[in-house]
Motif scaffolding. Structure first.
Motif, mmCIF file in Angstrom:
data_model
loop_
_atom_site.group_PDB
_atom_site.id
_atom_site.type_symbol
_atom_site.label_atom_id
_atom_site.label_comp_id
_atom_site.label_asym_id
_atom_site.label_seq_id
_atom_site.Cartn_x
_atom_site.Cartn_y
_atom_site.Cartn_z
ATOM 1 N N TYR A 90 37.810 44.005 40.005
ATOM 2 C CA TYR A 90 37.429 42.812 40.084
ATOM 3 C C TYR A 90 35.906 42.835 40.033
ATOM 4 O O TYR A 90 35.401 41.585 39.647
ATOM 5 N N ASN A 119 29.645 33.571 42.412
ATOM 6 C CA ASN A 119 30.793 33.341 43.097
ATOM 7 C C ASN A 119 32.079 33.938 42.627
ATOM 8 O O ASN A 119 33.022 34.593 43.273
ATOM 9 N N LYS A 122 32.777 37.570 42.907
ATOM 10 C CA LYS A 122 33.230 38.069 44.238
ATOM 11 C C LYS A 122 34.507 37.426 44.826
ATOM 12 O O LYS A 122 35.096 37.742 45.881
ATOM 13 N N ASN A 123 35.219 36.778 43.692
ATOM 14 C CA ASN A 123 36.492 35.909 44.038
ATOM 15 C C ASN A 123 37.596 36.390 43.104
ATOM 16 O O ASN A 123 37.782 35.893 42.183
ATOM 17 N N VAL A 125 40.753 35.595 43.667
ATOM 18 C CA VAL A 125 41.739 34.538 43.244
ATOM 19 C C VAL A 125 41.103 33.872 42.055
ATOM 20 O O VAL A 125 41.949 33.178 41.172
ATOM 21 N N LEU A 126 39.793 33.342 42.016
ATOM 22 C CA LEU A 126 39.228 32.741 40.983
ATOM 23 C C LEU A 126 39.296 33.575 39.761
ATOM 24 O O LEU A 126 39.699 32.727 38.686
ATOM 25 N N GLN A 127 39.056 34.566 39.774
ATOM 26 C CA GLN A 127 39.338 35.506 38.429
ATOM 27 C C GLN A 127 40.655 35.396 37.722
ATOM 28 O O GLN A 127 41.122 35.219 36.618
#
Length: 223
Positions: A90, A119, A122-123, A125-127
């Motif tokens: 990630y 952001n 670092k995220n 779930v967003l990816q």
């Protein structure tokens, strides 16, 4: 009757206790419980998949398992693609500035409404959400080509829906259209030399019916 029952019950127990004395030292060694306190994951790079709520985690890394194990489902498709892109990391940023588990560029993220790349990296779930949104968009752009070319051979490769979507992730849907509609004459390779043909072949045969074709998918659609 009760006295007889007690004798019958106690006798095997006593025999069992007596037989313990006859167990060899080697047999005792084999039956010892393993002490796992000596094992540790400290210092290892461990990357975890964060599935979307709609998904059921069926596998960890399809590159290590046959298609039959993953069931050829959407999660198998995205994990296989992620492993090829970044080995599932990630937090990876390559030499061309592509980011995350699926190696997104800033311009592609902007298309699906993600502006803050700091952001994003670092995220996890967003990816995962970004991958689904971008794949939905590519499926809409290429919906006619998926219908027209699936099952046919183009440029020496048998075309499948999942192969088309993987190639679109690599090269963009426009490049995939040009490749298909030119009969494989107009190709594309990224900065590392990876071609549309290689993705069409490597990621063929997955069931990606989970992905809906959406013209303008946005992050808020998933919330």
């Amino acid at each position: 009757m009760v006295r007889s029952l007690v004798k019958i019950t106690v006798l095997p127990f006593m025999i069992g206790l007596l037989s313990l004395g006859n167990i060899s030292e080697k047999e005792r060694e084999l039956t010892k419980t393993e002490d796992f306190s000596q094992y540790s994951t400290k210092g290892l790079d461990l990357y975890y998949t964060v599935p979307l709520p709609e998904e059921t985690l069926q596998d960890v890394n399809p590159s290590y398992f046959p298609l039959a194990f993953t069931g050829g489902m959407y999660i198998g498709f995205k994990e296989a693609l992620a492993f090829k892109e970044s080995q599932g990391n990630y937090f990876s940023i390559n030499t061309f500035g592509y980011m995350g588990k699926y190696q997104f560029g800033a311009s592609t993220l902007d298309l699906i409404g993600i502006k803050n790349t700091q952001n994003f990296i670092k995220n996890p779930v967003l990816q995962e959400q970004a991958f689904l949104l971008n794949t939905s968009r590519n499926k809409w752009v290429l919906r006619r080509d998926i219908k027209r070319y699936s099952g046919k051979w183009v440029g020496g490769v048998k075309i499948t829906e999942s192969g088309i979507l993987a190639a679109a992730h690599l090269a963009g849907p426009g490049s995939v259209k040009r490749f298909l509609r030119s009969g494989g004459e107009i190709g594309f390779s990224d900065g590392f030399g990876t071609s549309i043909q290689s993705y069409l072949k490597k990621f063929s045969g997955f069931d990606v019916s989970f992905v809906q074709a959406i013209k303008r998918p946005r992050l808020e659609d998933l919330l």
